[in-house]
Design an enzyme around this catalytic site. Structure first.
Site, PDB file in Angstrom:
ATOM      1  N   GLU A 156       0.823  -1.214   0.000  1.00 39.80           N
ATOM      2  CA  GLU A 156       0.000   0.000   0.000  1.00 39.80           C
ATOM      3  C   GLU A 156       0.857   1.264   0.000  1.00 39.80           C
ATOM      4  O   GLU A 156       0.416   2.318  -0.450  1.00 39.80           O
ATOM      5  CB  GLU A 156      -0.907  -0.028   1.234  1.00 39.80           C
ATOM      6  CG  GLU A 156      -2.215   0.711   1.049  1.00 39.80           C
ATOM      7  CD  GLU A 156      -3.150   0.553   2.249  1.00 39.80           C
ATOM      8  OE1 GLU A 156      -3.266  -0.560   2.803  1.00 39.80           O
ATOM      9  OE2 GLU A 156      -3.753   1.561   2.636  1.00 39.80           O
ATOM     10  N   HIS A 179       8.033 -26.337   0.529  1.00 44.67           N
ATOM     11  CA  HIS A 179       7.306 -27.386  -0.201  1.00 44.67           C
ATOM     12  C   HIS A 179       6.244 -26.781  -1.095  1.00 44.67           C
ATOM     13  O   HIS A 179       5.266 -27.434  -1.434  1.00 44.67           O
ATOM     14  CB  HIS A 179       6.689 -28.371   0.800  1.00 44.67           C
ATOM     15  CG  HIS A 179       7.732 -28.990   1.674  1.00 44.67           C
ATOM     16  ND1 HIS A 179       8.328 -30.189   1.375  1.00 44.67           N
ATOM     17  CD2 HIS A 179       8.328 -28.527   2.802  1.00 44.67           C
ATOM     18  CE1 HIS A 179       9.236 -30.457   2.306  1.00 44.67           C
ATOM     19  NE2 HIS A 179       9.257 -29.464   3.180  1.00 44.67           N
ATOM     20  N   LYS A 188     -13.350   2.894  -1.175  1.00 43.46           N
ATOM     21  CA  LYS A 188     -14.281   3.231  -0.086  1.00 43.46           C
ATOM     22  C   LYS A 188     -15.396   4.143  -0.615  1.00 43.46           C
ATOM     23  O   LYS A 188     -16.564   3.974  -0.286  1.00 43.46           O
ATOM     24  CB  LYS A 188     -13.525   3.951   1.051  1.00 43.46           C
ATOM     25  CG  LYS A 188     -12.617   3.042   1.890  1.00 43.46           C
ATOM     26  CD  LYS A 188     -11.960   3.820   3.029  1.00 43.46           C
ATOM     27  CE  LYS A 188     -11.047   2.962   3.884  1.00 43.46           C
ATOM     28  NZ  LYS A 188     -10.404   3.659   5.004  1.00 43.46           N
TER      29      LYS A 188
HETATM   30  O1  PA5 Z   1      -3.071   2.314   5.714  1.00 43.64           O
HETATM   31  C1  PA5 Z   1      -4.197   2.771   5.653  1.00 43.64           C
HETATM   32  O2  PA5 Z   1      -4.440   3.982   5.842  1.00 43.64           O
HETATM   33  C2  PA5 Z   1      -5.407   1.887   5.387  1.00 43.64           C
HETATM   34  O3  PA5 Z   1      -5.060   0.611   5.019  1.00 43.64           O
HETATM   35  C3  PA5 Z   1      -6.257   1.843   6.650  1.00 43.64           C
HETATM   36  O4  PA5 Z   1      -5.517   1.313   7.720  1.00 43.64           O
HETATM   37  C4  PA5 Z   1      -7.538   1.021   6.471  1.00 43.64           C
HETATM   38  O5  PA5 Z   1      -8.225   1.432   5.311  1.00 43.64           O
HETATM   39  C5  PA5 Z   1      -8.466   1.189   7.665  1.00 43.64           C
HETATM   40  O6  PA5 Z   1      -8.791   2.534   7.830  1.00 43.64           O
HETATM   41  P1  PA5 Z   1      -9.316   3.140   9.175  1.00 43.64           P
HETATM   42  O7  PA5 Z   1      -8.301   2.938  10.229  1.00 43.64           O
HETATM   43  O8  PA5 Z   1      -9.555   4.577   8.874  1.00 43.64           O
HETATM   44  O9  PA5 Z   1     -10.587   2.414   9.509  1.00 43.64           O
END
Ligand code: PA5
Length: 411
Positions: free
Chosen positions: A254, A281, A397
């Site tokens: 990410e 494996h 989202k």
């Molecule tokens: O790294 C990030 O910002 C995202 O992966 C969030 O952790 C994830 O979308 C969850 O978001 P939130 O903590 O706002 O619920």
């Protein structure tokens, strides 16, 4: 922690490494995770020490950066730490998984941590609504979220306790904030040990210690070779690191999979988490003989603090395997790691490195986490992406919210 690199390190980038280090130092002013090892955790510790003795389950409602870090650390430490309370995670809208997770807890003996930085993540709020319909006493809930988020406002409304995630600490970099530390502290895990481990890497990197050169060299290698070696594998030799691998996949994928800044190019390094010896494996064949597009970092535990031994039993027809008799399992697994490493080293052009952590303890996992956070920031700088945003996650989202709004309109 020890880290040995087994790939060519260009000697010509001294100035570039200096510049990279300076850039990271500048980031320290605006990016909050760098300073988390030095934070004051007294409010978390006080809250944990005054916690209701009848509570047996700490239940996290969260997803992505709001659950993976705590899970990685808890699952790493759990097998050898007898925790005061069990840590359980609701991380999905899968109805089967919700029902199954629910069957593992006693609601009257559970405390729910609703963790969401934005406070508006559909998955988390959907599961929270369900749990809240079963238990709506505010004393059974604690919220971890950004200051002034809609979730904080709701928590204030029902007079529930709130911990904040610093605004400049991103979701996947939040494991060492209340998002990760609160659930761990409530289970009785020593969170100071985790921060101490992270601090050791922080000091070593920022004060010209041994990890600085290693991380700079490693980041340069990944960045310079990111088109050829675009798959980054971790091969961790312990089941305890399974969820650390999941955390790494989120952090690396990410943070680095992006459109380059001011450019038309899409870049990224694909993270893969492997567990030895199981994946010897399975994935190993591809790593060893497949396309030369993968790097591999082996992670080993120096001292398992366990003497479980293979019995001295000779079995008919299996006499040739008596070579394993009287060998401790911890020796066997590390020998398997070494053997696989050597086999890969003997191949042509597979960039390898090896990290050895001391033991299955808070200090070691703190080191590993901060090491990978730093490495991610360094590579992000070098491949010229905004390491800390996640526009595609946000886009998903928004589309989901639009779909749900449309559905509501049709009802
Ligand atoms: O790294 C990030 O910002 C995202 O992966 C969030 O952790 C994830 O979308 C969850 O978001 P939130 O903590 O706002 O619920």
């Amino acid at each position: 922690m020890k880290n040995r690199l087994y790939f060519d390190i260009s000697k010509n980038n001294i100035e570039a490494k200096k510049k990279l280090f300076e850039n990271i130092k500048i980031e320290q002013d605006s990016i909050g995770y760098y300073n988390l090892p030095n934070q004051d955790i007294s409010s978390i510790l006080e809250y944990a020490s005054s916690f209701d003795g009848n509570i047996e389950y700490i239940v996290v409602l969260g997803i992505g950066g709001s659950s993976l870090g705590a899970k990685a650390i808890y699952e790493f430490l759990k097998p050898i730490n007898c925790t005061k309370r069990k840590l359980i995670f609701f991380e999905s809208t899968d109805p089967i998984s919700i029902a199954h997770t629910l069957s593992q807890i006693d609601i009257s003996k559970s405390h729910f941590l609703v963790i969401s930085k934005s406070g508006t993540t559909i998955e988390t709020i959907a599961v929270f609504k369900y749990i809240y319909s079963l238990q709506n006493n505010h004393e059974y809930f604690t919220f971890v979220t950004d200051k002034d988020s809609p979730l904080e406002k709701f928590a204030d409304e029902i007079k529930a306790k709130v911990f904040n995630i610093p605004a400049n600490v991103g979701g996947r970099f939040s494991v060492l904030s209340a998002a990760g530390l609160l659930p761990l502290a409530l289970t009785g895990i020593d969170i100071q040990a985790i921060l101490d481990g992270a601090k050791e890497i922080e000091m070593s990197f920022f004060n010209d210690g041994y990890i600085k050169e290693i991380l700079l060299n490693k980041a340069f290698f990944y960045a310079k070779n990111h088109t050829a070696y675009h798959i980054s594998c971790i091969f961790a030799y312990s089941e305890t690191l399974r969820y650390f691998c999941e955390w790494f996949v989120q952090l690396w994928g990410e943070s680095l999979g992006k459109k380059q800044l001011n450019s038309a190019f899409n870049v990224g390094l694909t993270p893969v988490g492997l567990i030895g010896p199981k994946d010897q494996h399975s994935f190993l064949q591809l790593l060893m003989e497949g396309t030369r597009d993968k790097t591999a970092t082996f992670i080993k535990i120096a001292d398992f603090k366990d003497e479980l031994t293979i019995p001295n039993i000779s079995l008919p027809y299996l006499e040739s395997l008596d070579i394993i008799n009287k060998i401790e399992f911890h020796k066997l697994i590390n020998m398997q790691c070494d053997a696989t490493f050597e086999a890969l080293k003997a191949q042509d052009s597979i960039p390898l490195d090896e990290i050895t952590i001391k033991a299955v303890d808070g200090h070691s996992i703190g080191e590993l986490i901060y090491y990978y956070e730093l490495l991610t920031s360094l590579v992000g700088q070098l491949i010229n992406v905004d390491t800390y945003n996640q526009p595609s996650v946000e886009l998903g989202k928004i589309i989901l919210k639009n779909k749900l709004q449309k559905l509501k309109g049709q009802q």
